[in-house]
Design a protein around this motif. Structure first.
Motif, PDB file in Angstrom:
ATOM      1  N   GLN A 258      -1.250 -17.097   5.829  1.00 43.76           N
ATOM      2  CA  GLN A 258      -1.846 -15.776   5.986  1.00 43.76           C
ATOM      3  C   GLN A 258      -3.273 -15.923   6.490  1.00 43.76           C
ATOM      4  O   GLN A 258      -3.972 -16.885   6.165  1.00 43.76           O
ATOM      5  N   VAL A 259      -3.728 -14.921   7.266  1.00 44.63           N
ATOM      6  CA  VAL A 259      -5.103 -14.861   7.727  1.00 44.63           C
ATOM      7  C   VAL A 259      -5.631 -13.452   7.516  1.00 44.63           C
ATOM      8  O   VAL A 259      -4.877 -12.480   7.648  1.00 44.63           O
ATOM      9  N   LEU A 260      -6.900 -13.350   7.147  1.00 45.94           N
ATOM     10  CA  LEU A 260      -7.588 -12.066   7.062  1.00 45.94           C
ATOM     11  C   LEU A 260      -8.973 -12.205   7.671  1.00 45.94           C
ATOM     12  O   LEU A 260      -9.532 -13.304   7.739  1.00 45.94           O
ATOM     13  N   VAL A 261      -9.519 -11.079   8.081  1.00 45.15           N
ATOM     14  CA  VAL A 261     -10.929 -11.019   8.461  1.00 45.15           C
ATOM     15  C   VAL A 261     -11.753 -11.121   7.186  1.00 45.15           C
ATOM     16  O   VAL A 261     -11.465 -10.450   6.187  1.00 45.15           O
ATOM     17  N   ILE A 262     -12.783 -11.955   7.206  1.00 45.17           N
ATOM     18  CA  ILE A 262     -13.563 -12.228   5.996  1.00 45.17           C
ATOM     19  C   ILE A 262     -14.150 -10.950   5.397  1.00 45.17           C
ATOM     20  O   ILE A 262     -14.162 -10.778   4.180  1.00 45.17           O
ATOM     21  N   ASN A 263     -14.616 -10.020   6.240  1.00 44.32           N
ATOM     22  CA  ASN A 263     -15.186  -8.772   5.729  1.00 44.32           C
ATOM     23  C   ASN A 263     -14.189  -8.016   4.875  1.00 44.32           C
ATOM     24  O   ASN A 263     -14.548  -7.425   3.846  1.00 44.32           O
ATOM     25  N   ASP A 264     -12.922  -8.008   5.304  1.00 40.96           N
ATOM     26  CA  ASP A 264     -11.882  -7.306   4.548  1.00 40.96           C
ATOM     27  C   ASP A 264     -11.568  -8.043   3.251  1.00 40.96           C
ATOM     28  O   ASP A 264     -11.438  -7.429   2.189  1.00 40.96           O
ATOM     29  N   ALA A 265     -11.461  -9.360   3.323  1.00 42.65           N
ATOM     30  CA  ALA A 265     -11.047 -10.135   2.155  1.00 42.65           C
ATOM     31  C   ALA A 265     -12.056 -10.066   1.015  1.00 42.65           C
ATOM     32  O   ALA A 265     -11.676 -10.009  -0.157  1.00 42.65           O
ATOM     33  N   VAL A 266     -13.358 -10.069   1.351  1.00 43.77           N
ATOM     34  CA  VAL A 266     -14.373 -10.116   0.293  1.00 43.77           C
ATOM     35  C   VAL A 266     -14.958  -8.751  -0.023  1.00 43.77           C
ATOM     36  O   VAL A 266     -15.800  -8.621  -0.918  1.00 43.77           O
ATOM     37  N   GLY A 267     -14.522  -7.718   0.700  1.00 39.20           N
ATOM     38  CA  GLY A 267     -15.033  -6.376   0.429  1.00 39.20           C
ATOM     39  C   GLY A 267     -16.425  -6.152   0.965  1.00 39.20           C
ATOM     40  O   GLY A 267     -17.269  -5.563   0.285  1.00 39.20           O
ATOM     41  N   PHE A 268     -16.679  -6.621   2.188  1.00 43.19           N
ATOM     42  CA  PHE A 268     -18.012  -6.455   2.767  1.00 43.19           C
ATOM     43  C   PHE A 268     -18.130  -5.171   3.585  1.00 43.19           C
ATOM     44  O   PHE A 268     -19.212  -4.635   3.757  1.00 43.19           O
ATOM     45  N   GLY A 269     -17.010  -4.672   4.109  1.00 38.80           N
ATOM     46  CA  GLY A 269     -17.039  -3.453   4.900  1.00 38.80           C
ATOM     47  C   GLY A 269     -16.737  -2.224   4.056  1.00 38.80           C
ATOM     48  O   GLY A 269     -16.283  -2.321   2.910  1.00 38.80           O
ATOM     49  N   GLU A 270     -17.000  -1.070   4.637  1.00 36.66           N
ATOM     50  CA  GLU A 270     -16.682   0.187   3.951  1.00 36.66           C
ATOM     51  C   GLU A 270     -15.210   0.551   4.094  1.00 36.66           C
ATOM     52  O   GLU A 270     -14.713   1.415   3.380  1.00 36.66           O
ATOM     53  N   TRP A 271     -14.515  -0.107   5.042  1.00 41.33           N
ATOM     54  CA  TRP A 271     -13.104   0.194   5.301  1.00 41.33           C
ATOM     55  C   TRP A 271     -12.378  -1.103   5.601  1.00 41.33           C
ATOM     56  O   TRP A 271     -12.953  -2.045   6.139  1.00 41.33           O
ATOM     57  N   SER A 272     -11.125  -1.172   5.222  1.00 43.67           N
ATOM     58  CA  SER A 272     -10.284  -2.297   5.621  1.00 43.67           C
ATOM     59  C   SER A 272      -8.902  -1.771   5.963  1.00 43.67           C
ATOM     60  O   SER A 272      -8.487  -0.723   5.451  1.00 43.67           O
ATOM     61  N   PRO A 273      -8.154  -2.457   6.825  1.00 44.52           N
ATOM     62  CA  PRO A 273      -6.830  -1.975   7.241  1.00 44.52           C
ATOM     63  C   PRO A 273      -5.852  -1.955   6.080  1.00 44.52           C
ATOM     64  O   PRO A 273      -6.029  -2.685   5.090  1.00 44.52           O
ATOM     65  N   PRO A 274      -4.806  -1.136   6.170  1.00 48.10           N
ATOM     66  CA  PRO A 274      -3.870  -0.987   5.049  1.00 48.10           C
ATOM     67  C   PRO A 274      -3.106  -2.262   4.707  1.00 48.10           C
ATOM     68  O   PRO A 274      -2.629  -2.401   3.580  1.00 48.10           O
ATOM     69  N   PHE A 275      -2.984  -3.192   5.667  1.00 47.92           N
ATOM     70  CA  PHE A 275      -2.257  -4.430   5.377  1.00 47.92           C
ATOM     71  C   PHE A 275      -3.155  -5.499   4.765  1.00 47.92           C
ATOM     72  O   PHE A 275      -2.721  -6.603   4.471  1.00 47.92           O
ATOM     73  N   SER A 276      -4.444  -5.168   4.547  1.00 46.12           N
ATOM     74  CA  SER A 276      -5.389  -6.111   3.963  1.00 46.12           C
ATOM     75  C   SER A 276      -5.575  -5.810   2.481  1.00 46.12           C
ATOM     76  O   SER A 276      -5.024  -4.852   1.949  1.00 46.12           O
TER      77      SER A 276
END
Length: 268
Positions: free
Chosen positions: A208-226
């Protein structure tokens, strides 16, 4: 240095995260992540763009070099940005080679299609490891009409399976499958000898791969599959606000943060 081909033979799924700078890469590497992707997702995640399209070779080269300097164990894969490949084969190979030679990447990732099969073959022939990428390919967002799930009808699914096999045969060492049905991802994984790495592709891939911002909760939004596995944005906001308050109240800096040079007493 880790190799994804070897990891498929083991029991543990492959773990992959993006990183765009040395401090983040050091944390990701220390945590034991197998592969660090210096993704063109830096356009959205780090550079303030609305898409990946404005990201340049210079952007990727600089940030790949920073990540490579910090990563001791993880495989460092550099994304080939929009128009750095696919227009001219010789230029494509040269750009990919620069990411290995000048930025110390271990491999490159290419958003793939029918036009990248022979290019993948040529790159691997000259010693450039290639990770292919099928399904949702964000560099094609204008053609696709948005960031929509791919491979949802029989013809589209069969095309992805065929292209996956063609890129594996051409020498790709791994394949990213993005935003495709889980059963399609499972069929591709079953059909290939090289490992598959999913993002929004369900649990049936080899990793599996994720964008780091999504994985650690750095952004205000993340995609539904994250999924957000932390609240880095909240922690950072609290720390920055605490610093602001301490400066404004005079609580920082204190004597312990300062140095007084005795022989400078006659300055005033």
């Amino acid at each position: 240095m880790t190799t994804t081909r070897g990891l498929r033979e083991g029991d543990d799924p492959i773990t992959m995260l993006t990183a765009y700078d040395a401090p983040t890469a050091a944390v990701v590497d220390e945590a034991g992540i197998d592969v660090i992707l210096v993704g063109d997702s830096m356009g959205n995640a780090a550079l303030g763009y609305d898409s990946t399209l404005p990201v340049t070779m210079a952007d990727v080269e600089s940030r790949t070099a920073a990540v490579a300097r910090a990563a001791e164990d993880a495989l460092v894969v550099a994304d080939m940005p929009f128009l750095s490949f696919g227009v001219d084969e010789a230029e494509s190979v040269r750009n990919a080679g620069l990411l290995l030679k000048e930025a110390s990447a271990d491999a490159v990732k290419i958003e793939s299609g029918p036009h990248t099969v022979e290019m993948t073959r040529r790159m691997t022939e000259v010693g450039i490891p290639v990770m292919a990428h099928l399904g949702l390919t964000p560099q094609h967002v204008n053609r696709l009409g948005g960031y929509t799930r791919q491979g949802t009808d029989q013809d589209a699914a069969e095309e992805i399976i065929d292209l996956a096999g063609a890129h594996a045969e051409a020498g790709a060492f791994a394949l990213v499958l993005e935003h495709v049905p889980a059963n399609l991802a499972g069929a591709v994984t079953e059909a290939l000898e090289i490992p598959t790495i999913g993002i929004g592709a369900g649990p049936n891939c080899d990793g599996q791969v994720l964008v780091i911002n999504d994985a650690v909760g750095f952004g205000e939004w993340s995609p539904p599959f994250s999924e957000q596995f932390g609240d880095v944005r909240g922690e950072m906001l609290d720390a920055v606000a605490a610093y602001r308050d301490a400066v404004e109240s005079g609580a920082f800096p204190t004597e312990e943060h300062s140095h007084v040079q005795s022989d400078l007493d006659d300055l005033y």
